[in-house]
Design a protein around this motif. Structure first.
Motif, PDB file in Angstrom:
ATOM      1  N   UNK A 117       0.810  -1.212   0.000  1.00  0.00           N
ATOM      2  CA  UNK A 117       0.000   0.000   0.000  1.00  0.00           C
ATOM      3  C   UNK A 117       0.848   1.269   0.000  1.00  0.00           C
ATOM      4  N   UNK A 118       2.174   1.130  -0.008  1.00  0.00           N
ATOM      5  CA  UNK A 118       3.046   2.300  -0.052  1.00  0.00           C
ATOM      6  C   UNK A 118       3.062   3.103   1.234  1.00  0.00           C
ATOM      7  N   UNK A 119       2.793   2.449   2.357  1.00  0.00           N
ATOM      8  CA  UNK A 119       2.760   3.136   3.648  1.00  0.00           C
ATOM      9  C   UNK A 119       3.676   2.404   4.634  1.00  0.00           C
ATOM     10  N   UNK A 120       4.250   3.158   5.539  1.00  0.00           N
ATOM     11  CA  UNK A 120       5.136   2.606   6.569  1.00  0.00           C
ATOM     12  C   UNK A 120       4.585   2.993   7.939  1.00  0.00           C
ATOM     13  N   UNK A 121       4.431   1.986   8.808  1.00  0.00           N
ATOM     14  CA  UNK A 121       3.990   2.243  10.186  1.00  0.00           C
ATOM     15  C   UNK A 121       5.218   2.612  11.018  1.00  0.00           C
ATOM     16  N   UNK A 122       5.223   3.815  11.546  1.00  0.00           N
ATOM     17  CA  UNK A 122       6.370   4.286  12.318  1.00  0.00           C
ATOM     18  C   UNK A 122       6.368   3.706  13.741  1.00  0.00           C
ATOM     19  N   UNK A 123       5.221   3.753  14.409  1.00  0.00           N
ATOM     20  CA  UNK A 123       5.116   3.188  15.761  1.00  0.00           C
ATOM     21  C   UNK A 123       3.645   3.026  16.124  1.00  0.00           C
ATOM     22  N   UNK A 124       3.421   2.209  17.129  1.00  0.00           N
ATOM     23  CA  UNK A 124       2.055   1.969  17.613  1.00  0.00           C
ATOM     24  C   UNK A 124       2.092   2.025  19.133  1.00  0.00           C
ATOM     25  N   UNK A 125       1.178   2.721  19.719  1.00  0.00           N
ATOM     26  CA  UNK A 125       1.128   2.879  21.164  1.00  0.00           C
ATOM     27  C   UNK A 125      -0.245   2.461  21.677  1.00  0.00           C
ATOM     28  N   UNK A 126      -0.248   1.523  22.635  1.00  0.00           N
ATOM     29  CA  UNK A 126      -1.494   1.155  23.317  1.00  0.00           C
ATOM     30  C   UNK A 126      -1.813   2.263  24.307  1.00  0.00           C
ATOM     31  N   UNK A 127      -2.965   2.879  24.152  1.00  0.00           N
ATOM     32  CA  UNK A 127      -3.307   4.028  24.980  1.00  0.00           C
ATOM     33  C   UNK A 127      -3.945   3.604  26.289  1.00  0.00           C
ATOM     34  N   UNK A 128      -5.001   2.862  26.258  1.00  0.00           N
ATOM     35  CA  UNK A 128      -5.669   2.385  27.471  1.00  0.00           C
ATOM     36  C   UNK A 128      -5.912   0.887  27.355  1.00  0.00           C
ATOM     37  N   UNK A 129      -5.952   0.271  28.515  1.00  0.00           N
ATOM     38  CA  UNK A 129      -6.177  -1.170  28.587  1.00  0.00           C
ATOM     39  C   UNK A 129      -7.077  -1.437  29.789  1.00  0.00           C
ATOM     40  N   UNK A 130      -8.260  -1.931  29.543  1.00  0.00           N
ATOM     41  CA  UNK A 130      -9.213  -2.218  30.617  1.00  0.00           C
ATOM     42  C   UNK A 130      -9.543  -3.700  30.619  1.00  0.00           C
ATOM     43  N   UNK A 131     -10.003  -4.160  31.772  1.00  0.00           N
ATOM     44  CA  UNK A 131     -10.327  -5.573  31.945  1.00  0.00           C
ATOM     45  C   UNK A 131     -11.577  -5.700  32.792  1.00  0.00           C
TER      46      UNK A 131
END
Length: 289
Positions: A117-131
């Motif tokens: 797709x001609x795109x590069x993912x620079x970084x991914x951050x999990x913002x919130x995590x609930x259980x």
């Protein structure tokens, strides 16, 4: 006319009206896409709800425009499925401990899938995590139990160290006390021995002087005088220290007592000093006056 012709670069570009038109405009800046909250099940069957933020950049405008219909929507859906897949590979405790590694794994998986797709993912951050609430309460109890355990361990270790220090202190105190007692006894023994040596030396010197005096002319007369004085002094102190007094039958006969004492001295002199002292003793007047 609906067919791809060229990629226009930033700046001035010449287009033919009706024939040429701009179909897609792609930003080459890094953009952030919000990933909505979604459910994921861990390896130990605990359901989590996670959301995050995806940072990506367009590196090939042609692939981004013609490789996929809606690039942002496609990559956001890919991020969601990848996140669910990566969370399902680990346990609940590992999710919290290896959160950074989880983000890295999601970025690697997205980059492999989004390359066409001609795109590069620079970084991914999990913002919130609930259980679920019950799981959260269980984890809270686990944390409290772990803290109580650590507190109990630290307290027991502190008591152990304190007991060791007290025992070590008592041990050193007893050792020092025993060494002090030993040194005191040694000093007392040395002092007693030195005192006995000095007493013996003094007695030796006194006996030598007495012997020298007796060997001189008139020495035996002086000895007789001393015996008579001691006899009188002893009788004067008979009744001072005790009510019981033993008095010889001839207490008034001082000359007899002196003669008896001199007889003892004569016998000792005959055994130790020899005939010379015996002759000198014979020449002493027998009258104590």
């Amino acid at each position: 006319m609906g067919k791809f012709h060229a990629v226009l670069q930033p700046g001035i570009n010449i287009l033919i009206p009706i024939i040429d038109q701009i179909k897609y405009v792609q930003s080459l800046k890094e953009i952030a896409i919000e990933i909505p909250q979604q459910g994921a099940i861990t390896l130990d069957n605990v359901q989590l709800h996670l959301d995050g933020v995806l940072y990506l950049r367009v590196v090939d405008p042609y692939k981004t425009s013609y490789g996929v219909e809606d690039a942002e929507y496609a990559i956001s859906q890919l991020a969601q499925t990848t996140m669910r897949s990566e969370v399902g590979k680990i346990n609940l405790d590992t999710v919290f401990k290896e959160r950074e590694q989880l983000n890295i794994n999601i970025v690697d998986a997205i980059n492999k899938a989004s390359e066409p797709w001609g795109m590069v993912c620079m970084r991914y951050e999990i913002r919130t995590m609930t259980m679920p609430e019950r799981v959260q309460e269980a984890m809270q109890m686990q944390v409290e139990a772990e803290r109580k355990k650590r507190a109990a361990i630290l307290e027991s270790e502190g008591k152990r160290e304190a007991a060791i220090n007290v025992a070590e202190g008592e041990k050193r105190s007893r050792i020092l006390a025993s060494e002090a007692s030993m040194q005191e006894k040694i000093n007392e023994a040395r002092g007693l021995a030195e005192a006995m040596e000095r007493q013996a030396e003094a007695k030796k010197n006194a006996l030598e002087k007495v012997s020298t005096s007796l060997n001189k002319h008139g020495g035996h007369s002086a000895a007789a005088l001393i015996v008579a004085e001691q006899y009188v002094k002893a009788f004067s102190n008979l009744a001072k220290e005790s009510n019981t007094v033993i008095v010889p039958s001839n207490a008034s006969d001082i000359s007899g007592m002196v003669a008896q004492a001199m007889t003892v001295y004569k016998k000792l002199a005959s055994e130790t000093a020899g005939p010379r002292l015996l002759e000198e003793f014979e020449s002493i007047p027998k009258d104590p006056k």
